[in-house]
Scaffold this motif. Sequence first.
Motif, mmCIF file in Angstrom:
data_model
loop_
_atom_site.group_PDB
_atom_site.id
_atom_site.type_symbol
_atom_site.label_atom_id
_atom_site.label_comp_id
_atom_site.label_asym_id
_atom_site.label_seq_id
_atom_site.Cartn_x
_atom_site.Cartn_y
_atom_site.Cartn_z
ATOM 1 N N ILE A 1 60.678 58.839 64.721
ATOM 2 C CA ILE A 1 59.509 58.699 65.591
ATOM 3 C C ILE A 1 59.388 59.915 66.500
ATOM 4 C CG2 ILE A 1 58.547 57.381 67.525
ATOM 5 C CD1 ILE A 1 59.724 54.867 66.241
ATOM 6 N N SER A 2 60.487 60.360 67.078
ATOM 7 C CA SER A 2 60.468 61.466 68.042
ATOM 8 C C SER A 2 60.043 62.784 67.419
ATOM 9 C CB SER A 2 61.852 61.629 68.687
ATOM 10 O OG SER A 2 62.184 60.489 69.448
ATOM 11 N N THR A 3 60.300 62.970 66.125
ATOM 12 C CA THR A 3 59.990 64.244 65.474
ATOM 13 C C THR A 3 58.748 64.183 64.587
ATOM 14 O OG1 THR A 3 61.513 63.691 63.665
ATOM 15 C CG2 THR A 3 62.395 64.994 65.500
ATOM 16 N N GLY A 4 58.082 63.037 64.531
ATOM 17 C CA GLY A 4 56.864 62.944 63.734
ATOM 18 C C GLY A 4 57.095 62.945 62.241
ATOM 19 N N SER A 5 58.203 62.401 61.786
ATOM 20 C CA SER A 5 58.515 62.403 60.353
ATOM 21 C C SER A 5 57.519 61.539 59.589
ATOM 22 C CB SER A 5 59.938 61.890 60.126
ATOM 23 O OG SER A 5 60.871 62.745 60.749
ATOM 24 N N HIS A 6 57.298 61.903 58.325
ATOM 25 C CA HIS A 6 56.221 61.260 57.568
ATOM 26 C C HIS A 6 56.541 61.203 56.091
ATOM 27 C CE1 HIS A 6 55.018 65.235 56.027
ATOM 28 N NE2 HIS A 6 55.284 65.675 57.243
ATOM 29 N N GLY A 7 55.728 60.432 55.377
ATOM 30 C CA GLY A 7 55.782 60.373 53.921
ATOM 31 C C GLY A 7 54.648 61.188 53.336
ATOM 32 N N SER A 8 53.862 60.569 52.444
ATOM 33 C CA SER A 8 52.761 61.312 51.823
ATOM 34 C C SER A 8 51.608 60.372 51.504
ATOM 35 C CB SER A 8 53.233 62.004 50.537
ATOM 36 O OG SER A 8 52.175 62.751 49.948
ATOM 37 N N THR A 9 50.516 60.542 52.217
ATOM 38 C CA THR A 9 49.264 59.842 51.883
ATOM 39 C C THR A 9 48.143 60.383 52.754
ATOM 40 O OG1 THR A 9 48.298 57.681 51.405
ATOM 41 C CG2 THR A 9 49.336 57.923 53.537
ATOM 42 N N LEU A 10 46.917 60.277 52.253
ATOM 43 C CA LEU A 10 45.715 60.530 53.044
ATOM 44 C C LEU A 10 44.971 59.233 53.304
ATOM 45 C CD1 LEU A 10 44.302 63.797 51.384
ATOM 46 C CD2 LEU A 10 45.426 63.586 53.606
ATOM 47 N N TRP A 11 45.578 58.114 52.941
ATOM 48 C CA TRP A 11 44.910 56.820 53.031
ATOM 49 C C TRP A 11 45.156 56.160 54.394
ATOM 50 C CZ3 TRP A 11 44.377 53.502 48.058
ATOM 51 C CH2 TRP A 11 43.985 54.312 46.982
ATOM 52 N N VAL A 12 44.238 55.340 54.799
ATOM 53 C CA VAL A 12 44.323 54.460 55.957
ATOM 54 C C VAL A 12 44.805 55.228 57.193
ATOM 55 C CG1 VAL A 12 44.873 52.082 56.590
ATOM 56 C CG2 VAL A 12 45.059 52.770 54.216
ATOM 57 N N LYS A 13 45.885 54.785 57.835
ATOM 58 C CA LYS A 13 46.383 55.443 59.045
ATOM 59 C C LYS A 13 47.286 56.630 58.754
ATOM 60 C CE LYS A 13 47.764 53.109 62.638
ATOM 61 N NZ LYS A 13 46.819 53.478 63.707
ATOM 62 N N GLY A 14 47.551 56.888 57.496
ATOM 63 C CA GLY A 14 48.348 58.048 57.161
ATOM 64 C C GLY A 14 49.812 57.743 56.954
ATOM 65 N N SER A 15 50.613 58.809 56.790
ATOM 66 C CA SER A 15 51.995 58.662 56.344
ATOM 67 C C SER A 15 53.030 58.805 57.448
ATOM 68 C CB SER A 15 52.289 59.706 55.259
ATOM 69 O OG SER A 15 52.118 61.025 55.769
ATOM 70 N N SER A 16 52.600 58.989 58.703
ATOM 71 C CA SER A 16 53.546 59.171 59.805
ATOM 72 C C SER A 16 53.956 57.818 60.377
ATOM 73 C CB SER A 16 52.925 60.039 60.903
ATOM 74 O OG SER A 16 52.606 61.326 60.408
ATOM 75 N N VAL A 17 55.243 57.559 60.448
ATOM 76 C CA VAL A 17 55.741 56.258 60.907
ATOM 77 C C VAL A 17 55.340 55.995 62.351
ATOM 78 C CG1 VAL A 17 57.816 54.872 61.288
ATOM 79 C CG2 VAL A 17 57.661 56.349 59.275
ATOM 80 N N HIS A 18 55.276 57.024 63.186
ATOM 81 C CA HIS A 18 54.963 56.795 64.600
ATOM 82 C C HIS A 18 53.576 56.192 64.799
ATOM 83 C CE1 HIS A 18 53.622 61.047 63.912
ATOM 84 N NE2 HIS A 18 52.560 60.607 64.549
ATOM 85 N N ASP A 19 52.685 56.378 63.837
ATOM 86 C CA ASP A 19 51.349 55.815 63.969
ATOM 87 C C ASP A 19 51.327 54.309 63.730
ATOM 88 O OD1 ASP A 19 49.911 58.095 64.709
ATOM 89 O OD2 ASP A 19 49.841 58.806 62.641
ATOM 90 N N TYR A 20 52.464 53.737 63.292
ATOM 91 C CA TYR A 20 52.561 52.295 63.088
ATOM 92 C C TYR A 20 53.362 51.619 64.198
ATOM 93 C CZ TYR A 20 50.610 53.528 58.629
ATOM 94 O OH TYR A 20 49.771 54.025 57.653
ATOM 95 N N VAL A 21 53.747 52.402 65.203
ATOM 96 C CA VAL A 21 54.471 51.856 66.353
ATOM 97 C C VAL A 21 53.458 51.287 67.341
ATOM 98 C CG1 VAL A 21 55.960 52.410 68.306
ATOM 99 C CG2 VAL A 21 56.394 53.457 66.082
#
Length: 691
Positions: free
Chosen positions: A166-186
């Motif tokens: 969360i602190s470093t903005g780590s992410h997966g891969s998608t352009l769908w919905v809210k995107g692939s960054s876990v912090h956006d689901y917090v």
Amino acid sequence: MSLSYPRNGVVGGLLLSTCLFLLFFMVCCTPEEPIQCKSENTDCTITNSYGTFPDRSVCRAQSVVYPTTEEELIAAVASATKNGSKIKVATRYSSSIPKLVCPGGQDGLLISTKSLNRVLKIDKEAKTITVEPGVTLKELINEAANAGLALPYTPYWLGLTIGGLISTGSHGSTLWVKGSSVHDYVIELKIVSPGGPEDGYVKVRVLKDGDEDLDAARVSLGVLGVFSQAYIYIYIYSLAWCLFSTTWGLVTLRLEPLFKRSITYTNENDSNLADQIVNFGRKHEFADIFWYPSQQKFVYRVDDRVPTSTSGNASYDFIPFRPRSSELLELIRCLGKSDYPMVGSQNRLQASGSCLEGNAEGEVEEEDEDAGKSYCPWDPRVKGEFFFETTLSIGLSSVKNFIQDVQKLVKLQPKALCGLELYNGIFIRYVTASSAYLGKEEDAVNFDITYYRSHDAMTPRLYEDIIEEIEQMALIKYRALPHWGKNRNIAFDGVIKKYKNADKFLAVKKLYDPMGLFSSEWTDQVLGLQGGITIFKEGCALEGLCICQEDIHCAPSKGYFCTPGKVFKDARVCSRRNQVGDVLVDIKIRWCHSHLVAVSIEMRGASPSPVEPRLRLSASAKTWEGDEWWRMAIGERATSGLGPVPAVVQVVALLGSSIGWWLAGGCCLRVAIGDANARASISFCENLRLC
């Protein structure tokens, strides 16, 4: 069944058909503890999981604490605040490459979240999960799956902790919905920060969705305080394509929570990559790409949801994250047999990390400690991979031009990026704009470039200049944003100016930690609060500590000098110059017309030559098949009168009409420098058809 790559096409040609390490029984070796102390929990050092920071410095701390409860965590922050000690939070595997965990100086406190690793609550009805910051991605995925839930987009590495990613903005891969960054689901965070005497030297804040400060905490770089709890909304949607409903900006599952995915790899020529890359990401929910520029090939991962009734129980074991035996770590790439498409549940496909598995704590091998063991490929305890990782995101509107610029470089130096293929090429993922103040500014394509790093800081890489030019082109020309947990120093130089909400983030930082106890010299430099992040010294450009301004920033004694870029002319890169004996020679065709060619030959050396250098030129031409069929002597010229090296010689050579400018094989010029007793030569080939 383990998911890997197809055996045919470019990947089959690049990788072996079977993994040799599968022939051996091995015991995985858990990664080494990143914190080491001389006396119990005092006089400590901390490193990352690779064993080396970008500047190769050693980070020290006076002590470390391992809280097991929120109360112990709060007490540790209060005590350090009262004493005015610097504080940094350390994770289980310390996966970040930059110096995010360094407190600065030698008197700081490290707070390890290793024992804060509990899943506190799973609410199936609300589809939420509450965890402590030390819970790993693997543990979160497994616990969610046990409850029939899934986090749809995650980083690929299971060893990350929730607090760290969360602190470093780590992410997966998608352009769908809210995107692939876990912090956006917090949707809720509890954060512990320094306080005043009236607060007992500590403050505990609960940030909920809708609080402006949550957008600062979502990607905080650890400078606001330490998370004690994270509350994550597990978003899922229906596989009934027309039955979507939107709640709270998220899409809710109406049929089954735990979904399945189908993955197929296909390879193509990269001539159309620039045109297709955006549409491919929009078309496939979990799309990513492996790009092999020197082969002019790329590999699509066609990855989408399928009905849960679809047969298949595949698991994804990403090759770079597999364990490798200490004897076979030089085997960088391998391939498992598989058929396509591969179908499996989300929790078995979304991330990997089999090299994390290890012996039970305290188990001791009676014989050779390394015998039969396997390690993560980058484990510093064995002679494995040692690399740089440049990870940058470029907006969708600019990514086509960036790819085309890289392809122009490859045309100039076709072999320059061959080394990347040892590290699975350029790994491409998709990310979306985030409301986090230090999150992505726009929908973008993320380029992850892993490449060789020497254990000797003063040893340049082969084709050093090409990767440096790509890096600078992305950062300067295309204003790429760096991944906060990866990259070399130059990626963070002036980066805070690229974030439109930087002032809001800094205001929250000042409010939460007015004394800057959770900050360090490194974070202050990155955030624009203290000088710059670049370090100018001998050889600094080789390590990405600076962009070269002078030759000494490269390795002139080894033939690497600071020069402009080949495609991006504003780049300043360390390029290898031709060398004849002790004299460095740079040969350029200045102009050519019909059968005349003007060649500029620049000679450079550290001291005057002991003998009068003489320049001898000869030329040859090749046929379509590459057979040399023509050669002529152009002449000999003394450099007397030009002074000692460095010197520049301009030569205009008349090439006989028998060559013709149309020769497909081009023309080669051979340069010899020296006297009759000391000859050395180099060859320079240029396709004169372009004249």
